[in-house]
Design a protein around this motif. Structure first.
Motif, short mmCIF file in Angstrom:
data_model
loop_
_atom_site.label_atom_id
_atom_site.label_comp_id
_atom_site.label_asym_id
_atom_site.label_seq_id
_atom_site.Cartn_x
_atom_site.Cartn_y
_atom_site.Cartn_z
N VAL A 99 0.85 -1.19 0.00
CA VAL A 99 0.00 0.00 0.00
C VAL A 99 0.88 1.24 0.00
O VAL A 99 0.64 2.19 -0.74
CB VAL A 99 -0.95 0.00 1.21
N TYR A 100 1.90 1.23 0.82
CA TYR A 100 2.81 2.37 0.91
C TYR A 100 4.17 1.95 0.37
O TYR A 100 5.09 1.68 1.12
CB TYR A 100 2.93 2.85 2.36
N ARG A 101 4.29 1.90 -0.94
CA ARG A 101 5.52 1.44 -1.57
C ARG A 101 6.73 2.28 -1.16
O ARG A 101 7.84 1.78 -1.06
CB ARG A 101 5.38 1.48 -3.09
N PHE A 102 6.52 3.58 -0.91
CA PHE A 102 7.63 4.45 -0.55
C PHE A 102 7.87 4.52 0.95
O PHE A 102 8.75 5.26 1.41
CB PHE A 102 7.41 5.85 -1.10
N ALA A 103 7.15 3.75 1.74
CA ALA A 103 7.34 3.78 3.20
C ALA A 103 8.79 3.48 3.59
O ALA A 103 9.35 4.20 4.43
CB ALA A 103 6.38 2.82 3.89
N PRO A 104 9.46 2.48 3.00
CA PRO A 104 10.85 2.25 3.39
C PRO A 104 11.76 3.43 3.02
O PRO A 104 12.72 3.72 3.73
CB PRO A 104 11.25 1.00 2.60
N ILE A 105 11.44 4.13 1.93
CA ILE A 105 12.21 5.30 1.54
C ILE A 105 12.07 6.38 2.60
O ILE A 105 13.05 6.97 3.06
CB ILE A 105 11.76 5.83 0.16
N ILE A 106 10.83 6.63 3.01
CA ILE A 106 10.55 7.65 4.01
C ILE A 106 11.21 7.28 5.34
O ILE A 106 11.80 8.13 6.02
CB ILE A 106 9.04 7.89 4.14
N MET A 107 11.17 6.01 5.70
CA MET A 107 11.83 5.55 6.93
C MET A 107 13.34 5.79 6.84
O MET A 107 13.96 6.25 7.80
CB MET A 107 11.55 4.07 7.18
N LEU A 108 13.93 5.48 5.70
CA LEU A 108 15.36 5.69 5.53
C LEU A 108 15.71 7.17 5.68
O LEU A 108 16.68 7.52 6.37
CB LEU A 108 15.82 5.18 4.15
N LEU A 109 14.92 8.04 5.07
CA LEU A 109 15.15 9.48 5.19
C LEU A 109 15.03 9.93 6.64
O LEU A 109 15.86 10.70 7.13
CB LEU A 109 14.17 10.26 4.31
#
Length: 131
Positions: free
Chosen positions: A11-21
Motif C-alpha cells: 500500500v505504501y511502496r515508498f514507506a521504506p524510503i521515508i523511513m530511511l530518510l
C-alpha cells in the motif's frame, strides 16, 4: 511498512524510503542517488558522495546524477541505525536487480514529488494532518 493490497502490492511502496530518510537525515536528492555500492550493511555505514537534481527538459523534469553533493561538508559517512537497516533490507528486497537503492516499480529513480505525495498520504491516513 508491511500493509498490502489484495494483489500483494504494498500500500505504501515508498514507506521504506521515508523511513530511511527519517532515520538518516539524508536529503531526498542524496538518498535518490544512492547505489548499493554506497551501502555497507556489514559495517552499518552509508557513503554519501553524490546527489540527484531534477531539471526541466522539454517540459518534463528529468533526474540527473551529480558526482557531487550540495556542499563539500555534505560528503560524509552515515551510521546505519536499526530502523534505517530495516528500511534498507526492505528496499533491497524491492530493488530486484537494480543497483539503485531507491526505485519505482519500473526501476527508475522516484521523484521528489512522488515521495512527498506518498508522505502526505501516509500522514493523512494516520490522522497526523487533515484530509
Amino acid at each position: 511498512m508491511s500493509r498490502t493490497y489484495s494483489n500483494g502490492a504494498p500500500v505504501y511502496r515508498f514507506a521504506p524510503i521515508i523511513m530511511l530518510l527519517m532515520y538518516t537525515g539524508m536529503r531526498i536528492g542524496e538518498a535518490s542517488a544512492l547505489t548499493w555500492d554506497d551501502i555497507d550493511l556489514t559495517e552499518n555505514l552509508i557513503d554519501i558522495n553524490k546527489s540527484i537534481i531534477y531539471i526541466p527538459i522539454d517540459g518534463k523534469y528529468e533526474s540527473i546524477t551529480q558526482s557531487s553533493v550540495k556542499t563539500d561538508r555534505s560528503i560524509r559517512i552515515l551510521p546505519i541505525s536499526r530502523k534505517a537497516r530495516e528500511a534498507l533490507i526492505k528496499l533491497k528486497e524491492m530493488s530486484g536487480n537494480s543497483n539503485l537503492v531507491l526505485n519505482t516499480v519500473n526501476y527508475k529513480t522516484p521523484t521528489r514529488a512522488s515521495i512527498g505525495k506518498s508522505l502526505t498520504r501516509m500522514c493523512r491516513n494516520a490522522g497526523i494532518i487533515g484530509k
